[in-house]
Design a protein around this motif. Sequence first.
Motif, PDB file in Angstrom:
ATOM      1  N   ALA A 170       0.830  -1.209   0.000  1.00 21.38           N
ATOM      2  CA  ALA A 170       0.000   0.000   0.000  1.00 21.38           C
ATOM      3  C   ALA A 170       0.861   1.255   0.000  1.00 21.38           C
ATOM      4  CB  ALA A 170      -0.941  -0.014   1.210  1.00 21.38           C
ATOM      5  N   GLY A 171       2.193   1.081   0.158  1.00 21.64           N
ATOM      6  CA  GLY A 171       3.109   2.206   0.053  1.00 21.64           C
ATOM      7  C   GLY A 171       3.626   2.748   1.377  1.00 21.64           C
ATOM      8  N   PHE A 172       3.489   1.964   2.439  1.00 13.87           N
ATOM      9  CA  PHE A 172       3.875   2.466   3.754  1.00 13.87           C
ATOM     10  C   PHE A 172       4.888   1.562   4.436  1.00 13.87           C
ATOM     11  CE2 PHE A 172      -0.249   4.158   2.813  1.00 13.87           C
ATOM     12  CZ  PHE A 172      -0.077   5.504   3.098  1.00 13.87           C
ATOM     13  N   LEU A 173       5.721   2.188   5.257  1.00 10.94           N
ATOM     14  CA  LEU A 173       6.647   1.462   6.114  1.00 10.94           C
ATOM     15  C   LEU A 173       5.834   0.718   7.159  1.00 10.94           C
ATOM     16  CD1 LEU A 173       9.600   1.168   7.382  1.00 10.94           C
ATOM     17  CD2 LEU A 173       8.915   3.070   8.815  1.00 10.94           C
ATOM     18  N   CYS A 174       6.247  -0.485   7.488  1.00 11.98           N
ATOM     19  CA  CYS A 174       5.564  -1.278   8.503  1.00 11.98           C
ATOM     20  C   CYS A 174       6.597  -2.187   9.152  1.00 11.98           C
ATOM     21  CB  CYS A 174       4.443  -2.100   7.867  1.00 11.98           C
ATOM     22  SG  CYS A 174       3.422  -2.968   9.050  1.00 11.98           S
ATOM     23  N   GLU A 175       6.983  -1.852  10.380  1.00  5.33           N
ATOM     24  CA  GLU A 175       8.040  -2.535  11.097  1.00  5.33           C
ATOM     25  C   GLU A 175       7.471  -3.093  12.393  1.00  5.33           C
ATOM     26  OE1 GLU A 175      11.427  -0.126  12.731  1.00  5.33           O
ATOM     27  OE2 GLU A 175      11.923  -0.153  10.600  1.00  5.33           O
ATOM     28  N   GLU A 176       7.584  -4.392  12.613  1.00  2.05           N
ATOM     29  CA  GLU A 176       7.028  -4.982  13.834  1.00  2.05           C
ATOM     30  C   GLU A 176       7.806  -4.497  15.060  1.00  2.05           C
ATOM     31  OE1 GLU A 176       5.305  -9.201  15.489  1.00  2.05           O
ATOM     32  OE2 GLU A 176       6.852  -9.257  13.936  1.00  2.05           O
ATOM     33  N   LEU A 177       7.043  -4.151  16.098  1.00  2.00           N
ATOM     34  CA  LEU A 177       7.640  -3.747  17.371  1.00  2.00           C
ATOM     35  C   LEU A 177       7.600  -4.937  18.327  1.00  2.00           C
ATOM     36  CD1 LEU A 177       5.952  -0.240  17.773  1.00  2.00           C
ATOM     37  CD2 LEU A 177       8.332  -0.714  17.196  1.00  2.00           C
ATOM     38  N   PRO A 178       8.583  -4.994  19.230  1.00  2.00           N
ATOM     39  CA  PRO A 178       8.606  -6.114  20.189  1.00  2.00           C
ATOM     40  C   PRO A 178       7.482  -6.036  21.202  1.00  2.00           C
ATOM     41  CG  PRO A 178      10.453  -4.603  20.557  1.00  2.00           C
ATOM     42  CD  PRO A 178       9.700  -4.117  19.373  1.00  2.00           C
TER      43      PRO A 178
END
Length: 70
Positions: free
Chosen positions: A62-70
């Motif tokens: 979709a064009g967005f950054l998505c980084e899993e958090l702990p």
Amino acid sequence: MNVLVFRTNMVCAGCRQTVGQALGTFGNAIRWTVDLDDCDRVLRVETTTISADVIRQAVGRAGFLCEELP
């Protein structure tokens, strides 16, 4: 039910709507919210069937950054 938490770069309601359309492809398999007031623009996803990798890929497409958090 698993709660997956991600850092994103969404900045507005339009961004949230775009990501919502991407996550909508999973139907009732997830429930999600975005906190645009948080400095990490936190996306929270509740699911029992969808993995964090799949969520990251959908938001990324979709064009967005998505980084899993702990």
